[in-house]
Design an enzyme around this catalytic site. Sequence first.
Site: not given
Ligand code: NAD
Length: 418
Positions: A107
């Site tokens: 990461k």
């Molecule tokens: P992203 O940046 O596309 O979206 C994140 C979202 O969370 C946004 O809508 C943001 O406004 C919101 N957010 C941020 N802080 C917040 C808070 N304190 N309260 C409520 N909402 C909040 O990110 P993503 O890629 O969707 O990732 C989200 C989660 O999923 C993370 O934990 C990431 O590690 C995990 N994840 C992502 C992927 C991927 O393929 N993108 C894969 C596995 C896990």
Amino acid sequence: MHVYDHPTFHMACRQFDLVADHLDIPANDRDRLKYPKRALTVAVPVRRDDGKVEVFAGYRVQHHLALGPTKGGMRYHPDVTVGEVAALAMWMSWKCALMNLPYGGAKGGVACDPTQMSIGELERLTRRFTQELIHFIGPQVDIPAPDLGTNEQTMAWMMDTYSVHAGQATPAVVTGKPVAIGGSLGRREATGRGVSYLANRAMDTIGLNANEATAVVQGFGNVGSVAAYSLARYGVKIIAVSDAFGGTLNARGLDLGKLQKHVARTKSVAHFPGGESISNEQLLVTPCDILVPAAMERQITAANVNQIKCRILAEGANGPTTPDADLVLDQRPDVFVIPDILCNAGGVVVSYFEWVQDLQSFFWSETEITDKLFRLLENAFTQTLHLSRKQNISMRMAALSLGVARVREAKKLRGLFP
Ligand code: NAD
């Protein structure tokens, strides 16, 4: 390993210790399995649009190298630290092993606020960060992907910077790229699609009809928004969603088409006219059938776990539930947990497909990709459920046990150098 001192790293270590106890792993093997193999911290100087130069801290942690190159996302968020990244790298290791992918976990990220940066500033930051990491990443070394605050465009800049250095287009150095430059069909949707596929499997398991179910989603980025749209396609009514700016609730069901237009216009779900405003704290305790935390770590804690009123907790985010909250959930058979390393594994699975397609320069159709994705998720879900029932342990303990045991086996077979 004080260098990783951070609540999320302590949480990941505590989870590992519980699994190591459960698997009866001898003391000699524990620290070797637990601590990251290596970490790099870099200074990333960026010229801002107003001419000032600002230096950001960037990190990349590679957790273990026993099964192949390392794999994991790049996060742009003000709270990024080497300890948080190390915890996320550790979870990636168990997730890749659970899914039987030939990777160790990694990461990385930059402590910055991408919402306060222009496109030009983000491009300069990404290119300089990639340059600083150039000898630490590569198609057979470590393959970044998008995470919180990064997206396809970020990956395109990373791929281009690495390729300029290599003197040839090297698409396999990152995944989650745009399809036009070697990305995979279905990668953007993979994580959210996987979350909803597994939520659907969990509904089958506990005897819940999708057409009568409701869902609440925290975070409306890549994972949360796709999970919401694809759950709706299964017939589930989405009653509340939120992002960093606030949330919106409509007990009769949110109109997702109108919500999409609102988000396109305002960049947030907050103040959506088709629902009433709700805080993130309220959202998490809103009664529903499926709760999908898809934002940050440590959202479900000892403080709010007793108020959670869902039948299925589908963990789209990494580490949304603390070990203290887990102790309570272990005593709540009314909540079926799909643990993060299983629930959000769709992203890394299709990233793996993307890497394989790039290496062989032969690309598959979206239907092939989605079929293969669902097959791998189905297999991991069935194995986890089976182990959880056989040993009377939680779904999280079962998933982590499968992942940790596979990494341990690989390390054992390869032996200790020298
Ligand atoms: P992203 O940046 O596309 O979206 C994140 C979202 O969370 C946004 O809508 C943001 O406004 C919101 N957010 C941020 N802080 C917040 C808070 N304190 N309260 C409520 N909402 C909040 O990110 P993503 O890629 O969707 O990732 C989200 C989660 O999923 C993370 O934990 C990431 O590690 C995990 N994840 C992502 C992927 C991927 O393929 N993108 C894969 C596995 C896990």
